[in-house]
Design a protein around this motif. Structure first.
Motif, PDB file in Angstrom:
ATOM      1  N   PHE A 160      37.967  21.936  53.859  1.00  0.00           N
ATOM      2  CA  PHE A 160      36.774  22.728  53.521  1.00  0.00           C
ATOM      3  C   PHE A 160      37.178  24.120  53.071  1.00  0.00           C
ATOM      4  O   PHE A 160      38.147  24.689  53.551  1.00  0.00           O
ATOM      5  N   GLN A 161      36.425  24.669  52.119  1.00  0.00           N
ATOM      6  CA  GLN A 161      36.673  26.040  51.700  1.00  0.00           C
ATOM      7  C   GLN A 161      35.373  26.741  51.367  1.00  0.00           C
ATOM      8  O   GLN A 161      34.327  26.105  51.168  1.00  0.00           O
ATOM      9  N   ILE A 162      35.451  28.064  51.318  1.00  0.00           N
ATOM     10  CA  ILE A 162      34.291  28.902  51.005  1.00  0.00           C
ATOM     11  C   ILE A 162      34.595  29.745  49.778  1.00  0.00           C
ATOM     12  O   ILE A 162      35.697  30.277  49.637  1.00  0.00           O
ATOM     13  N   TYR A 163      33.614  29.860  48.895  1.00  0.00           N
ATOM     14  CA  TYR A 163      33.682  30.796  47.779  1.00  0.00           C
ATOM     15  C   TYR A 163      32.773  31.979  48.113  1.00  0.00           C
ATOM     16  O   TYR A 163      31.550  31.892  47.978  1.00  0.00           O
ATOM     17  N   PRO A 164      33.317  33.104  48.584  1.00  0.00           N
ATOM     18  CA  PRO A 164      32.480  34.266  48.924  1.00  0.00           C
ATOM     19  C   PRO A 164      31.911  34.922  47.666  1.00  0.00           C
ATOM     20  O   PRO A 164      32.594  35.036  46.649  1.00  0.00           O
ATOM     21  N   CYS A 165      30.659  35.354  47.761  1.00  0.00           N
ATOM     22  CA  CYS A 165      29.993  36.070  46.664  1.00  0.00           C
ATOM     23  C   CYS A 165      29.573  37.434  47.196  1.00  0.00           C
ATOM     24  O   CYS A 165      28.784  37.523  48.142  1.00  0.00           O
ATOM     25  N   MET A 166      30.083  38.478  46.601  1.00  0.00           N
ATOM     26  CA  MET A 166      29.890  39.821  47.152  1.00  0.00           C
ATOM     27  C   MET A 166      29.442  40.822  46.090  1.00  0.00           C
ATOM     28  O   MET A 166      29.641  40.588  44.898  1.00  0.00           O
ATOM     29  N   ILE A 203      36.873  34.130  44.556  1.00  0.00           N
ATOM     30  CA  ILE A 203      36.050  35.204  45.118  1.00  0.00           C
ATOM     31  C   ILE A 203      35.171  35.753  43.995  1.00  0.00           C
ATOM     32  O   ILE A 203      35.678  36.147  42.941  1.00  0.00           O
ATOM     33  N   PHE A 204      33.866  35.777  44.239  1.00  0.00           N
ATOM     34  CA  PHE A 204      32.899  36.123  43.193  1.00  0.00           C
ATOM     35  C   PHE A 204      32.296  37.510  43.365  1.00  0.00           C
ATOM     36  O   PHE A 204      32.091  37.970  44.490  1.00  0.00           O
ATOM     37  N   ILE A 205      31.972  38.128  42.224  1.00  0.00           N
ATOM     38  CA  ILE A 205      31.101  39.306  42.205  1.00  0.00           C
ATOM     39  C   ILE A 205      29.677  38.814  41.973  1.00  0.00           C
ATOM     40  O   ILE A 205      29.415  38.026  41.059  1.00  0.00           O
ATOM     41  N   GLN A 206      28.741  39.297  42.789  1.00  0.00           N
ATOM     42  CA  GLN A 206      27.342  38.919  42.638  1.00  0.00           C
ATOM     43  C   GLN A 206      26.782  39.412  41.301  1.00  0.00           C
ATOM     44  O   GLN A 206      27.213  40.427  40.758  1.00  0.00           O
ATOM     45  N   ASN A 207      25.763  38.711  40.813  1.00  0.00           N
ATOM     46  CA  ASN A 207      25.217  39.042  39.494  1.00  0.00           C
ATOM     47  C   ASN A 207      24.617  40.442  39.428  1.00  0.00           C
ATOM     48  O   ASN A 207      24.628  41.074  38.363  1.00  0.00           O
ATOM     49  N   VAL A 208      24.104  40.952  40.554  1.00  0.00           N
ATOM     50  CA  VAL A 208      23.512  42.301  40.507  1.00  0.00           C
ATOM     51  C   VAL A 208      24.562  43.337  40.130  1.00  0.00           C
ATOM     52  O   VAL A 208      24.268  44.317  39.421  1.00  0.00           O
ATOM     53  N   ILE A 209      25.813  43.133  40.545  1.00  0.00           N
ATOM     54  CA  ILE A 209      26.901  44.041  40.197  1.00  0.00           C
ATOM     55  C   ILE A 209      27.478  43.695  38.822  1.00  0.00           C
ATOM     56  O   ILE A 209      27.708  44.564  37.982  1.00  0.00           O
ATOM     57  N   THR A 210      27.714  42.409  38.595  1.00  0.00           N
ATOM     58  CA  THR A 210      28.261  41.974  37.308  1.00  0.00           C
ATOM     59  C   THR A 210      27.416  42.482  36.152  1.00  0.00           C
ATOM     60  O   THR A 210      27.924  43.068  35.184  1.00  0.00           O
ATOM     61  N   LYS A 247      45.444  36.057  46.799  1.00  0.00           N
ATOM     62  CA  LYS A 247      45.952  34.844  46.133  1.00  0.00           C
ATOM     63  C   LYS A 247      44.790  33.953  45.667  1.00  0.00           C
ATOM     64  O   LYS A 247      44.834  32.720  45.767  1.00  0.00           O
ATOM     65  N   ALA A 248      43.749  34.581  45.159  1.00  0.00           N
ATOM     66  CA  ALA A 248      42.535  33.881  44.740  1.00  0.00           C
ATOM     67  C   ALA A 248      42.228  34.196  43.284  1.00  0.00           C
ATOM     68  O   ALA A 248      42.705  35.185  42.720  1.00  0.00           O
ATOM     69  N   GLU A 249      41.428  33.338  42.689  1.00  0.00           N
ATOM     70  CA  GLU A 249      40.926  33.617  41.351  1.00  0.00           C
ATOM     71  C   GLU A 249      39.615  34.384  41.461  1.00  0.00           C
ATOM     72  O   GLU A 249      38.868  34.244  42.440  1.00  0.00           O
ATOM     73  N   ALA A 250      39.338  35.185  40.441  1.00  0.00           N
ATOM     74  CA  ALA A 250      38.077  35.925  40.400  1.00  0.00           C
ATOM     75  C   ALA A 250      36.996  35.072  39.763  1.00  0.00           C
ATOM     76  O   ALA A 250      37.245  34.332  38.810  1.00  0.00           O
ATOM     77  N   GLY A 251      35.792  35.180  40.302  1.00  0.00           N
ATOM     78  CA  GLY A 251      34.631  34.537  39.706  1.00  0.00           C
ATOM     79  C   GLY A 251      33.561  35.581  39.453  1.00  0.00           C
ATOM     80  O   GLY A 251      33.492  36.604  40.148  1.00  0.00           O
ATOM     81  N   PHE A 252      32.728  35.325  38.467  1.00  0.00           N
ATOM     82  CA  PHE A 252      31.712  36.294  38.077  1.00  0.00           C
ATOM     83  C   PHE A 252      30.367  35.586  37.936  1.00  0.00           C
ATOM     84  O   PHE A 252      30.236  34.633  37.172  1.00  0.00           O
ATOM     85  N   ILE A 253      29.366  36.057  38.680  1.00  0.00           N
ATOM     86  CA  ILE A 253      28.019  35.512  38.600  1.00  0.00           C
ATOM     87  C   ILE A 253      27.200  36.405  37.679  1.00  0.00           C
ATOM     88  O   ILE A 253      27.270  37.638  37.771  1.00  0.00           O
ATOM     89  N   THR A 254      26.434  35.798  36.787  1.00  0.00           N
ATOM     90  CA  THR A 254      25.711  36.588  35.800  1.00  0.00           C
ATOM     91  C   THR A 254      24.429  35.892  35.369  1.00  0.00           C
ATOM     92  O   THR A 254      24.294  34.675  35.496  1.00  0.00           O
ATOM     93  N   MET A 255      23.512  36.689  34.836  1.00  0.00           N
ATOM     94  CA  MET A 255      22.337  36.166  34.154  1.00  0.00           C
ATOM     95  C   MET A 255      22.485  36.313  32.643  1.00  0.00           C
ATOM     96  O   MET A 255      21.531  36.105  31.904  1.00  0.00           O
ATOM     97  N   ASN A 279      40.249  32.328  30.245  1.00  0.00           N
ATOM     98  CA  ASN A 279      39.631  31.134  30.819  1.00  0.00           C
ATOM     99  C   ASN A 279      38.906  31.473  32.125  1.00  0.00           C
ATOM    100  O   ASN A 279      39.171  30.874  33.181  1.00  0.00           O
ATOM    101  N   PRO A 280      37.975  32.419  32.086  1.00  0.00           N
ATOM    102  CA  PRO A 280      37.358  32.919  33.321  1.00  0.00           C
ATOM    103  C   PRO A 280      36.459  31.894  33.996  1.00  0.00           C
ATOM    104  O   PRO A 280      35.987  30.936  33.380  1.00  0.00           O
ATOM    105  N   ILE A 281      36.238  32.136  35.284  1.00  0.00           N
ATOM    106  CA  ILE A 281      35.272  31.346  36.048  1.00  0.00           C
ATOM    107  C   ILE A 281      33.959  32.119  36.062  1.00  0.00           C
ATOM    108  O   ILE A 281      33.883  33.233  36.586  1.00  0.00           O
ATOM    109  N   ILE A 282      32.945  31.542  35.446  1.00  0.00           N
ATOM    110  CA  ILE A 282      31.645  32.200  35.332  1.00  0.00           C
ATOM    111  C   ILE A 282      30.573  31.296  35.925  1.00  0.00           C
ATOM    112  O   ILE A 282      30.476  30.119  35.581  1.00  0.00           O
ATOM    113  N   CYS A 283      29.782  31.847  36.825  1.00  0.00           N
ATOM    114  CA  CYS A 283      28.653  31.128  37.398  1.00  0.00           C
ATOM    115  C   CYS A 283      27.376  31.692  36.788  1.00  0.00           C
ATOM    116  O   CYS A 283      27.122  32.900  36.871  1.00  0.00           O
TER     117      CYS A 283
END
Length: 293
Positions: A75-81, A148-155, A179-187, A203-207
């Motif tokens: 099991f793993q967690i992807y934190p969104c901050m 590890i993600f940045i929340q869309n309000v910040i992105t 040792k993690a990849e960055a993820g970015f949440i956006t509208m 090749n970014p990870i975008i949610c």
């Protein structure tokens, strides 16, 4: 990334369709044991990634995971901050110094404060970001966090300010420190993709919201579809049901047939809904893979 990611909106009374359902969820999940029970159900359904905010109660979930390492070995967690309400509530309840002691990651509080104060004075936003990331990651110590993600309000704020170098700095920092990849949440998927390309995040990870009616998709469906066809990225599709406006089968068939979709994120609170969405995703994904072959 896994094909299916499990979200947390249902645990914290976030429902974009109904206030009544939000209140009912708040009552149902008032105890951490109720959250853990649903997470265990998701694991039973072969969903092993939990994508969640850094809500205070997630720290309790992490404690439970650490206490049962064999049960959560895969099991793993992807934190969104960040989770901004957490800090506002802490200041109200504990005062400024109490909030700092509660959340600062370093045992040397004065040293961390000095770094933060100097960063503010010098307008060193990267150092401020590093402090905040460390603060948020404190609860996940010993828990697998590959992205590890940045929340869309910040992105989306950073997008609006044109401070694109911040994205690269965040990507570099989480890679070096955790040792993690960055993820970015956006509208705004199209604009974010352009910004990340400009600063060399490859090749970014975008949610982003991806659905056939354009719900929370800045620029509209056509622009998103063109961006997905033409640009290199790994996309996590969220809000695929458009807050209940699209039936599950129709929603998931549409998303699974789009290019660049690496994962689909959804939240659910019953085994029936978890299994239904899982089965539909696997069915439509297999059809798409067969077409590509």
């Amino acid at each position: 990334m896994e094909r299916i990611l499990f979200g947390d909106n249902q645990f914290f009374a976030v429902n974009h369709l109904s206030d009544e359902k939000s209140r009912a969820q708040a009552v149902r999940f008032k105890d951490d044991s109720a959250i853990i029970k649903v997470l265990n159900t998701a694991i039973d359904c072969d969903i092993n990634t939990f994508m969640c905010t850094t809500h205070d109660r997630i720290a309790n979930i992490c404690d439970h995971i650490r206490k049962h390492p064999d049960q959560y070995a895969n099991f793993q967690i992807y934190p969104c901050m960040p989770y901004a309400h957490k800090y506002a509530n802490a200041v109200t309840e504990l005062g400024i110094m109490g909030a700092l002691k509660e959340y600062m990651p370093s045992s040397n509080l004065l040293g961390t404060l000095a770094k933060g104060g100097l960063a503010v004075f010098k307008k060193d936003f990267v150092s401020i970001m590093e402090i905040l990331v460390d603060t948020e990651m404190k609860m996940f110590k010993g828990v697998r966090t590959d992205v590890i993600f940045i929340q869309n309000v910040i992105t989306d704020l950073i997008l609006g300010l044109g401070m694109y170098d911040f994205f690269r700095a965040f990507s570099d920092y989480v890679k070096k420190k955790y040792k993690a990849e960055a993820g970015f949440i956006t509208m705004n998927l199209p604009l974010l993709q352009q910004a990340l390309e400009k600063v060399g995040v490859e090749n970014p990870i975008i949610c982003a919201s991806i659905n056939k009616v354009g719900f929370r998709m800045t620029g509209g469906v056509d622009v998103y579809e063109r961006t997905l066809r033409e640009k290199e990225m790994r996309v996590i599709a969220m809000q695929v049901f458009a807050a209940g406006a699209i039936p599950p089968k129709e929603a998931l068939e549409y998303v699974c047939n789009l290019p660049r979709i690496s994962s689909i994120l959804f939240g659910a609170s019953s085994r029936n809904h978890i299994e239904q969405n899982r089965d539909l995703i696997n069915e439509f994904w297999k059809k798409e893979e067969a077409v590509l072959v």
